[in-house]
Design a protein around this motif. Sequence first.
Motif, PDB file in Angstrom:
ATOM      1  N   LYS A  58       0.872  -1.176   0.000  1.00  0.00           N
ATOM      2  CA  LYS A  58       0.000   0.000   0.000  1.00  0.00           C
ATOM      3  C   LYS A  58       0.908   1.224   0.000  1.00  0.00           C
ATOM      4  O   LYS A  58       1.889   1.249   0.757  1.00  0.00           O
ATOM      5  CB  LYS A  58      -0.860  -0.056   1.272  1.00  0.00           C
ATOM      6  CG  LYS A  58      -1.787   1.091   1.468  1.00  0.00           C
ATOM      7  CD  LYS A  58      -2.520   0.904   2.789  1.00  0.00           C
ATOM      8  CE  LYS A  58      -3.228   2.180   3.165  1.00  0.00           C
ATOM      9  NZ  LYS A  58      -3.932   2.068   4.446  1.00  0.00           N
ATOM     10  N   THR A 117      -1.365  -2.021  -4.001  1.00  0.00           N
ATOM     11  CA  THR A 117      -2.781  -2.146  -3.632  1.00  0.00           C
ATOM     12  C   THR A 117      -3.298  -0.807  -3.104  1.00  0.00           C
ATOM     13  O   THR A 117      -2.504   0.066  -2.733  1.00  0.00           O
ATOM     14  CB  THR A 117      -2.993  -3.198  -2.523  1.00  0.00           C
ATOM     15  OG1 THR A 117      -2.291  -2.765  -1.370  1.00  0.00           O
ATOM     16  CG2 THR A 117      -2.512  -4.570  -2.929  1.00  0.00           C
ATOM     17  N   MET A 118      -4.615  -0.689  -3.053  1.00  0.00           N
ATOM     18  CA  MET A 118      -5.277   0.536  -2.540  1.00  0.00           C
ATOM     19  C   MET A 118      -4.660   1.774  -3.197  1.00  0.00           C
ATOM     20  O   MET A 118      -4.395   2.775  -2.548  1.00  0.00           O
ATOM     21  CB  MET A 118      -5.154   0.623  -1.021  1.00  0.00           C
ATOM     22  CG  MET A 118      -5.785  -0.553  -0.316  1.00  0.00           C
ATOM     23  SD  MET A 118      -5.767  -0.358   1.452  1.00  0.00           S
ATOM     24  CE  MET A 118      -5.308  -2.017   1.951  1.00  0.00           C
ATOM     25  N   TYR A 119      -4.419   1.654  -4.483  1.00  0.00           N
ATOM     26  CA  TYR A 119      -3.690   2.683  -5.224  1.00  0.00           C
ATOM     27  C   TYR A 119      -4.585   3.881  -5.514  1.00  0.00           C
ATOM     28  O   TYR A 119      -5.686   3.742  -6.056  1.00  0.00           O
ATOM     29  CB  TYR A 119      -3.188   2.079  -6.535  1.00  0.00           C
ATOM     30  CG  TYR A 119      -2.200   2.952  -7.274  1.00  0.00           C
ATOM     31  CD1 TYR A 119      -0.856   2.890  -6.965  1.00  0.00           C
ATOM     32  CD2 TYR A 119      -2.628   3.814  -8.279  1.00  0.00           C
ATOM     33  CE1 TYR A 119       0.068   3.679  -7.643  1.00  0.00           C
ATOM     34  CE2 TYR A 119      -1.709   4.610  -8.957  1.00  0.00           C
ATOM     35  CZ  TYR A 119      -0.368   4.530  -8.628  1.00  0.00           C
ATOM     36  OH  TYR A 119       0.536   5.316  -9.310  1.00  0.00           O
ATOM     37  N   GLU A 120      -4.115   5.051  -5.137  1.00  0.00           N
ATOM     38  CA  GLU A 120      -4.836   6.305  -5.426  1.00  0.00           C
ATOM     39  C   GLU A 120      -3.906   7.188  -6.239  1.00  0.00           C
ATOM     40  O   GLU A 120      -2.930   7.715  -5.684  1.00  0.00           O
ATOM     41  CB  GLU A 120      -5.167   7.033  -4.132  1.00  0.00           C
ATOM     42  CG  GLU A 120      -6.312   6.475  -3.343  1.00  0.00           C
ATOM     43  CD  GLU A 120      -6.561   7.322  -2.106  1.00  0.00           C
ATOM     44  OE1 GLU A 120      -7.536   8.075  -2.106  1.00  0.00           O
ATOM     45  OE2 GLU A 120      -5.749   7.233  -1.171  1.00  0.00           O
ATOM     46  N   LYS A 132      -7.735   1.680  -5.202  1.00  0.00           N
ATOM     47  CA  LYS A 132      -8.569   1.781  -3.997  1.00  0.00           C
ATOM     48  C   LYS A 132     -10.017   1.632  -4.459  1.00  0.00           C
ATOM     49  O   LYS A 132     -10.449   2.312  -5.382  1.00  0.00           O
ATOM     50  CB  LYS A 132      -8.342   3.132  -3.331  1.00  0.00           C
ATOM     51  CG  LYS A 132      -9.002   3.234  -2.010  1.00  0.00           C
ATOM     52  CD  LYS A 132      -8.477   4.407  -1.231  1.00  0.00           C
ATOM     53  CE  LYS A 132      -9.130   4.373   0.141  1.00  0.00           C
ATOM     54  NZ  LYS A 132      -8.782   5.502   0.928  1.00  0.00           N
ATOM     55  N   ASN A 133     -10.742   0.701  -3.862  1.00  0.00           N
ATOM     56  CA  ASN A 133     -12.092   0.417  -4.347  1.00  0.00           C
ATOM     57  C   ASN A 133     -12.927  -0.157  -3.198  1.00  0.00           C
ATOM     58  O   ASN A 133     -12.661  -1.250  -2.715  1.00  0.00           O
ATOM     59  CB  ASN A 133     -11.990  -0.588  -5.510  1.00  0.00           C
ATOM     60  CG  ASN A 133     -13.342  -0.943  -6.083  1.00  0.00           C
ATOM     61  OD1 ASN A 133     -13.757  -2.087  -6.024  1.00  0.00           O
ATOM     62  ND2 ASN A 133     -14.039   0.023  -6.616  1.00  0.00           N
ATOM     63  N   THR A 134     -13.923   0.597  -2.754  1.00  0.00           N
ATOM     64  CA  THR A 134     -14.670   0.200  -1.551  1.00  0.00           C
ATOM     65  C   THR A 134     -15.469  -1.086  -1.771  1.00  0.00           C
ATOM     66  O   THR A 134     -15.806  -1.776  -0.813  1.00  0.00           O
ATOM     67  CB  THR A 134     -15.653   1.306  -1.109  1.00  0.00           C
ATOM     68  OG1 THR A 134     -16.374   1.720  -2.264  1.00  0.00           O
ATOM     69  CG2 THR A 134     -14.943   2.486  -0.484  1.00  0.00           C
TER      70      THR A 134
END
Length: 272
Positions: free
Chosen positions: A151, A186-189, A217-219
């Motif tokens: 992350k 992961t959880m890439y913004e 990043k995707n809820t």
Amino acid sequence: MKTAKTIAIAIPKGGVGKTTTAVNLAASLAVFEKRTLLIDTDPFGACSLSLGYTKEKTKGGLYEVFNFVYAMNQVIHRTELAFLDFIPTNVRTDVQEERLARLSENRTMLKNTLRAVLPHYDYIIIDTPPVLRGMTTNALTCADSVLIPLKPGHFSLEALDKLFKFLEWVHEAANRNLVVEGILQTMYEPKTKVTEITDRELQLRFRKHQFRTIIPKNTSLTEASFYGRPSVLFNAQSKGSLAYLALAEELIQKHQAQAQAEIPQDIQEKTA
Ligand code: ATP
Ligand code: MG
């Protein structure tokens, strides 16, 4: 005999997407009709929750295998996906957690108990706790490769350094054949300062290990785990599901290419 490719998902940092990656990569490989076994080695049991396995539905797990109550093939659980099986940890009390920690000091335990089921699968994906001992050492001792979720952030990069040092030790002392499968963002913004710095550092020092696929990043990925389903069965069109399918495809293609590259070499050896 062809046996499973075993991939440990590991990094000594909590909350970076290890379990999310283990569950959704395993499910995506199963969607591509690869016979896949997901093994949870974290006593916390997050893989069970993510697959909708409550304690009542669990027949046994690594805890019983390490205590010689059951063999590994007796604690395999089916899932909603025909090509995906699952082995939980099945630790229910603090006393059991302590006992499992003690038993996992023998770093070849998982390797020895897993051997019999290897021929039944194409892929075995092992989720690990965020520490570099016990169950994680067991996973790295029996794995062919390690996949490292990362992350964006300073502490993740520190954990990466710590892991690479540990992998040197594993390579020397426990598993000569272990390779780095790759580093998965992961959880890439995009377009944040933290992401920019992490990207730069990765490019500079770990470029050859980076996966082409990036997990945004995707809820929807978190929602899916609340409903006890892999993301692909919860919302197949979400960005998270599509990214993990792309990761599975990237891995399958890479392994096929590696297998093909090995064939002429075999023939050469036989004819030499
Ligand atoms: P631990 O080391 O504590 O077991 P972990 O590395 O296994 O943590 P996860 O449990 O997979 O991390 O993820 C931590 C949290 O982040 C969870 O709530 C999960 O749903 C969420 N999460 C994981 N990946 C993503 C993503 N790509 N986008 C948004 N949220 C995510
Ligand atoms: Mg986890």
